[in-house]
Write a protein that holds these residues in place. Structure first.
Motif, PDB file in Angstrom:
ATOM      1  N   ASP A   1       9.844   4.999   8.119  1.00 46.53           N
ATOM      2  CA  ASP A   1       9.653   6.346   7.560  1.00 46.53           C
ATOM      3  C   ASP A   1       8.722   7.442   8.270  1.00 46.53           C
ATOM      4  N   GLY A   2       8.146   6.735   9.086  1.00 44.86           N
ATOM      5  CA  GLY A   2       7.189   7.935   9.552  1.00 44.86           C
ATOM      6  C   GLY A   2       5.869   8.295   8.885  1.00 44.86           C
ATOM      7  N   THR A   3       5.671   7.602   7.712  1.00 43.67           N
ATOM      8  CA  THR A   3       4.449   8.227   6.726  1.00 43.67           C
ATOM      9  C   THR A   3       3.261   7.512   7.099  1.00 43.67           C
TER      10      THR A   3
ATOM     11  N   LEU B   1       0.746  -1.147  -0.156  1.00 44.00           N
ATOM     12  CA  LEU B   1       0.019  -0.062  -0.062  1.00 44.00           C
ATOM     13  C   LEU B   1       0.985   1.264   0.119  1.00 44.00           C
ATOM     14  N   LYS B   2       1.946   1.277   0.907  1.00 40.94           N
ATOM     15  CA  LYS B   2       2.675   2.453   0.717  1.00 40.94           C
ATOM     16  C   LYS B   2       3.366   2.648  -0.555  1.00 40.94           C
ATOM     17  N   ALA B   3       3.885   1.509  -1.530  1.00 41.40           N
ATOM     18  CA  ALA B   3       4.429   1.560  -2.704  1.00 41.40           C
ATOM     19  C   ALA B   3       3.461   2.294  -3.609  1.00 41.40           C
ATOM     20  N   ARG B   4       2.126   2.346  -3.329  1.00 44.98           N
ATOM     21  CA  ARG B   4       1.214   3.075  -4.056  1.00 44.98           C
ATOM     22  C   ARG B   4       0.763   4.195  -3.488  1.00 44.98           C
ATOM     23  N   LYS B   5       1.558   4.749  -2.523  1.00 46.98           N
ATOM     24  CA  LYS B   5       1.502   6.069  -1.955  1.00 46.98           C
ATOM     25  C   LYS B   5       0.096   6.040  -0.912  1.00 46.98           C
TER      26      LYS B   5
ATOM     27  N   VAL C   1      -2.235   2.547  10.576  1.00 43.30           N
ATOM     28  CA  VAL C   1      -1.879   0.987  10.927  1.00 43.30           C
ATOM     29  C   VAL C   1      -2.228   1.035  12.378  1.00 43.30           C
ATOM     30  N   MET C   2      -3.234  -0.222  12.615  1.00 38.09           N
ATOM     31  CA  MET C   2      -3.457  -0.612  14.098  1.00 38.09           C
ATOM     32  C   MET C   2      -2.273  -1.486  14.484  1.00 38.09           C
ATOM     33  N   CYS C   3      -1.309  -0.985  15.319  1.00 40.26           N
ATOM     34  CA  CYS C   3      -0.420  -2.208  15.770  1.00 40.26           C
ATOM     35  C   CYS C   3      -0.227  -2.369  17.063  1.00 40.26           C
TER      36      CYS C   3
END
Ligand code: M6R
Length: 339
Positions: A287-289, A265-269, A274-276
């Motif tokens: 990377d804090g995104t 999903l990050k690769a598609r921006k 995120v529930m972690c």
């Protein structure tokens, strides 16, 4: 410049409607009709969790700054439920009063340069406390030396007698006490969205479905709960920088697969929430995104009980922000007696 005033003190007293507005501006989440919907205090966002888990809050300052903290102390104590102690900086240093790692020490100073307060900051830091600054001077020693902080933005105070800084300090500390819980803040960010995706799998596939149902049912926002294994079979086409996506990735047997989902999903921006598991945020998204909803770890089979609670709160706050009826959603009845 003194303008029409004879003295800076008089000018600064009269400036307070403006200085207080400036102090609050930018720290509030705006809703419709310019009404404030919540409080942000962005300068604290990376340390809020630690602050909320503190065993004690200490306010430390001198003179007028100490009085401002004293004025706001009752509301902090009442709303945070955390014990608050007051320290005059020089007295704390004279006594070498105890400060612990589990403390949050809040340094209040107009100038940000007061020697006693600065020395108390070094002392608190050496004892491992989280140090927060409330100052009126960007780049001051206290602003630089604290882990995080809030800028008063009351405008330059020239008169030696502190006046407008006092009222702004109280306002900021009250805002700190009123600071929204995480899910309210997240709901404020999502309130104007059209749609929300929720990816879960394994024990938390149901959590994804139930979160989406709650969001749809009460906030009237479109939401879809999706088993993450199906992501590449269609839903991935929806992903862009704007659509908010919750990925449930708490620690259990599905964690590796959910990490891979996050990467894709990050690769598609993708705009990820995120529930972690508590403490995993850094490792899940170095990377804090991403934004995070951290939850405590329990047995895998019981994790859905924990995970759904913040998501229920998200649905609740979304509904309130969007101005809909929480307890009697449109077109729905508690008991459906017809087919
Ligand atoms: O810059 P600070 O807020 O750290 O200064 C603390 C005191 O010296 C200051 O508030 C002092 O008490 C005032 N000038 C009194 O009006």
């Amino acid at each position: 410049r003194k303008g029409n005033f004879e003295h800076f003190m008089e000018k600064e007293i009269h400036e307070q409607p403006d200085s207080l507005t400036m102090t609050m501006r930018g720290q509030l989440i705006r809703g419709g009709e310019q009404k404030a919907k919540g409080i942000l205090l962005g300068g604290l966002k990376d340390h809020l969790k630690t602050m909320r888990r503190s065993r004690r809050i200490l306010f430390i300052g001198c003179g007028t700054s100490y009085h401002a903290a004293l004025a706001a102390r009752p509301v902090v104590e009442e709303l945070s439920g955390i014990p608050v102690t007051m320290e005059i900086a020089s007295d704390l240093l004279d006594r070498q009063g105890p400060i612990y790692r589990e403390d949050t020490a809040i340094f209040v100073s107009q100038s940000g340069e007061t020697a006693d307060t600065l020395q108390a900051l070094e002392y608190a830091k050496s004892n491992g406390a989280l140090c927060v600054g409330i100052t009126n001077t960007v780049g001051s020693a206290i602003a630089r030396g604290t882990h995080c902080g809030i800028h008063l933005n009351a405008g330059c105070e020239i008169g030696v007698a502190s006046t407008k800084a006092y009222t702004s300090q109280i306002a900021v500390i009250v805002m700190l006490a009123l600071l929204d819980k995480d899910m309210k803040e997240l709901a404020a960010l999502l309130m104007d969205e059209q749609s929300l995706l929720v990816f879960g799998r394994g024990y938390n596939y149901a959590t994804a479905l139930e979160c989406a149902l709650k969001v749809k049912e009460v906030s009237l926002m479109h939401a879809e709960g999706i088993v993450a294994g199906e992501m590449k079979h269609g839903p991935l086409a929806l992903v862009d920088e704007t659509l908010p996506i919750i990925v449930i990735a708490t620690r259990d047997a599905s964690l590796n697969k959910q990490q891979s989902v996050i990467q894709q999903l990050k690769a598609r921006k993708g705009r990820l929430i995120v529930m972690c598991t508590e403490g995993d945020a850094e490792f899940m998204c170095p990377d804090g995104t991403c934004r995070f909803i951290e939850v405590p770890k329990v047995q895998d089979c019981l994790q859905p009980i924990i995970n759904i609670v913040p998501l229920q709160l998200l649905a609740y706050h979304l509904t309130v922000f969007r101005g809909f009826n929480v307890d009697q959603p449109r077109n729905l009845a508690k008991c459906v007696t017809t087919q």
